[in-house]
Design an enzyme around this catalytic site. Structure first.
Site, PDB file in Angstrom:
ATOM      1  N   GLU A  27     -57.123  51.144 -11.529  1.00 17.24           N
ATOM      2  CA  GLU A  27     -56.606  49.835 -11.106  1.00 17.24           C
ATOM      3  C   GLU A  27     -56.460  49.663  -9.601  1.00 17.24           C
ATOM      4  O   GLU A  27     -55.341  49.465  -9.088  1.00 17.24           O
ATOM      5  CB  GLU A  27     -55.243  49.556 -11.769  1.00 17.24           C
TER       6      GLU A  27
ATOM      7  N   GLU B 162     -56.483  51.590 -21.142  1.00 22.80           N
ATOM      8  CA  GLU B 162     -55.052  51.341 -21.359  1.00 22.80           C
ATOM      9  C   GLU B 162     -54.858  50.049 -22.145  1.00 22.80           C
ATOM     10  O   GLU B 162     -55.416  49.016 -21.783  1.00 22.80           O
ATOM     11  CB  GLU B 162     -54.281  51.168 -20.027  1.00 22.80           C
TER      12      GLU B 162
HETATM   13  C1  PNW Z   1     -50.905  49.773 -15.316  1.00 19.51           C
HETATM   14  N1  PNW Z   1     -50.935  43.428 -14.948  1.00 19.51           N
HETATM   15  O1  PNW Z   1     -50.414  48.900 -14.338  1.00 19.51           O
HETATM   16  C2  PNW Z   1     -50.962  51.170 -14.732  1.00 19.51           C
HETATM   17  O2  PNW Z   1     -52.244  51.734 -14.829  1.00 19.51           O
HETATM   18  C3  PNW Z   1     -49.938  52.107 -15.282  1.00 19.51           C
HETATM   19  O3  PNW Z   1     -49.681  53.134 -14.368  1.00 19.51           O
HETATM   20  C4  PNW Z   1     -48.692  51.351 -15.683  1.00 19.51           C
HETATM   21  O4  PNW Z   1     -47.650  52.186 -16.075  1.00 19.51           O
HETATM   22  C5  PNW Z   1     -49.065  50.407 -16.806  1.00 19.51           C
HETATM   23  O5  PNW Z   1     -50.184  49.634 -16.496  1.00 19.51           O
HETATM   24  C6  PNW Z   1     -47.932  49.497 -17.237  1.00 19.51           C
HETATM   25  O6  PNW Z   1     -47.535  48.672 -16.195  1.00 19.51           O
HETATM   26  C7  PNW Z   1     -50.532  47.522 -14.519  1.00 19.51           C
HETATM   27  O7  PNW Z   1     -50.407  42.671 -14.161  1.00 19.51           O
HETATM   28  C8  PNW Z   1     -50.116  46.687 -13.521  1.00 19.51           C
HETATM   29  O8  PNW Z   1     -51.619  42.984 -15.919  1.00 19.51           O
HETATM   30  C9  PNW Z   1     -50.254  45.324 -13.642  1.00 19.51           C
HETATM   31  C10 PNW Z   1     -50.812  44.782 -14.793  1.00 19.51           C
HETATM   32  C11 PNW Z   1     -51.222  45.605 -15.791  1.00 19.51           C
HETATM   33  C12 PNW Z   1     -51.079  46.980 -15.653  1.00 19.51           C
END
Ligand code: PNW
Length: 496
Positions: free
Chosen positions: A172, A379
């Site tokens: 990401e 994920e």
């Molecule tokens: C991911 N969104 O972050 C990361 O890869 C993980 O480390 C994290 O724990 C997990 O998702 C849960 O947050 C994200 O805005 C950040 O859609 C933002 C988004 C999605 C995932």
């Protein structure tokens, strides 16, 4: 209601991977042990106000000390694969120069433990824990960090290449650039708004250099990267809502996927001077767009976009969501904003639960990128507050996380149907899904307050307790295994 585990298992194609995912900084703790160097995140999380409730990542889920037990839990669960990340500062404390043998050894033991238990390793090389020395030198704003990541990938390939089935170069880059460099909500806490573009480019270059390093080392595993994808949905048919959603789509989705999958940044980004200068050699684009063995997609939710500055009614948890507070940070008078979904179930984070958009995300990817390699959902997951129920007679505890279970079931079902023959994204060759996350962990700036785990972690005792969602995934895998065995028996009976 949701589909039964047996019926869902019936939708799973042969060879499909069912896995669970974590990242090093979120679960390991042990930040000062065995020669680990500091990460930018160590310093950022110590700043007053940076983490909700002032929570510390120092212990997190204590995985560093409980690794064999955690692998045993995965073995019980029955997963095909485990996606974890390497702590860069544990292995290479300064992000350049000498490696730390004790740090390398930890992942050696983890890999051996996984393989001994029949679990296939998927390794993320970079999941946000940049060594502090690199952040002090400008972090992702500094082009050199990309070369350092390439070098770190070479170290990882040499140490672990023989045992890793799948590599994710970088996780990401959108979240790092948006939260870390645009809004200042994540390490390194820079709030550069539109001047954060070099942090985007250098991460993507780092990805490309990591691919080159892995290929040069001749690793047998498959190589890919993971981007988060959120379908952008205009609030109304108002053309200005549509335009706003289009800009968000470019800024949060295409800015990261186009360069990797087509070798070009979106036209709007290239044309608009106001995005700030991010001059780079043309050859970078060839490095960034090298062919991949798979493309990793992290899907959590869609984003509803409306023109105007809005009334500030976005749920508090959405502050973490991709770009949702881009507008909040820029203050009133911003051109567009995120609208809540009034009719949607929302997670503890305030994220809308909209499983049908899992299909939309895949459909949009298929339409946009005709040469998309096989896709892996690296994920999917949801944070919901958990209730621990204790049975008075047996003293056994039970965590009925029906909402997380349904979230997972609905999203996996949607993804499988969308990519099956006749589905809206049938062009996509979907190879697997990894649940975020194996266990409750340090959820970045939300601290220990957003549980995503299949295993509950008591952050006082560090005891793990399987939730209902864990038993559901276990059942799904058992049903899948039974169906696979039955198919094999039929094939054998029929003969060649
Ligand atoms: C991911 N969104 O972050 C990361 O890869 C993980 O480390 C994290 O724990 C997990 O998702 C849960 O947050 C994200 O805005 C950040 O859609 C933002 C988004 C999605 C995932």
């Amino acid at each position: 209601m949701h589909i039964t585990a047996k019926d869902l298992a019936g939708l799973i194609p042969p060879g499909f991977t069912l896995g669970v995912a974590t990242s090093a900084f979120q679960i390991e703790g042990a930040l000062d042990e065995d020669g680990r160097g500091p990460a930018g995140w160590d310093v950022f999380s110590a700043k007053p106000g940076a983490i909700v409730d002032g929570h510390s990542p120092a212990v997190a889920s204590d995985h560093y000390h409980r690794m064999p037990d955690d692998v045993a839990q995965m073995k019980q669960l029955g997963v095909d694969s485990y996606r974890f990340s390497l702590s860069w500062p544990r292995i290479q404390p300064k992000g350049s120069g000498p490696v730390n043998r004790a740090g390398l050894d930890f992942y050696d033991r983890l890999l051996d433990e996984l393989l001994a238990n029949g679990i296939s390793p998927m390794v993320t090389i970079y999941h946000w824990d940049t060594p502090l020395a690199l952040d002090d030198a400008g972090g992702w704003l500094n082009r050199d960090t990309a070369y350092r990541l390439g070098e770190f990938a070479a170290i990882a390939a040499a140490a672990y290449g023989d045992r890793v089935a799948r590599w994710v170069t970088i996780n990401e880059p959108a979240t790092v650039a948006t939260n870390g460099y645009t809004l200042g909500l994540h390490s390194p806490g820079e709030a550069l708004l539109l001047d954060a573009l070099p942090a985007v480019h250098h991460q993507l270059l780092g990805h490309g250099l990591a691919v080159q390093a892995l290929r040069a080392a001749g690793v047998p595993g498959e190589i890919g990267m993971s981007n988060v994808y959120s379908p952008m949905v205009p609030n109304t048919i108002n053309p200005l809502d549509k335009l706003s959603a289009g800009v968000m789509d470019i800024a949060q989705n295409r800015l990261y996927a186009d360069p990797v999958l087509t070798g070009k940044y979106p036209d709007l980004i290239r044309a608009a001077k106001f995005f700030g200068s991010f001059d780079h050699p043309d050859e970078d684009m060839l490095i960034i767009s090298q062919p991949l063995d798979f493309y990793g997609l992290n899907y959590y939710m869609p984003t509803k976009v409306a023109v105007g500055s809005g009334d500030g009614a976005v749920p508090a948890g959405m502050a973490e969501a991709m770009g949702s507070d881009l507008t909040a940070a820029a203050g009133s008078g911003t051109p567009f904003h995120i609208e809540p979904w009034p009719e949607a179930d929302i997670t503890a984070y305030g994220w809308p639960v909209k499983p049908e958009y899992m299909g939309v995300a895949l459909k949009e990817m298929a339409e946009r990128y005709p040469n998309l390699p096989p896709v892996i959902l690296t994920e999917i997951g949801a944070s919901f507050e958990d209730i621990i129920v204790r049975d008075k007679s047996t003293n056994n505890t039970f965590i009925p996380d029906e909402r997380r279970l349904k979230y997972l079931s609905d999203h996996i079902e949607t993804a499988l149907r969308a990519t099956a023959p006749g589905g809206e994204a049938e062009a996509i060759d979907l190879r697997g899904v990894y649940v975020w996350s194996l266990l409750d962990n340090f959820e970045w700036s939300a601290g220990l307050n957003q549980p995503f785990g299949l295993l509950h972690v008591d952050f006082d005792t560090l005891e793990r307790t399987p939730k209902a969602s864990y038993f559901w995934l276990q059942e799904l895998i058992e049903e899948r295994n039974l169906a696979t065995a039955a198919d094999a028996a039929v094939a054998k009976a029929i003969g060649p």
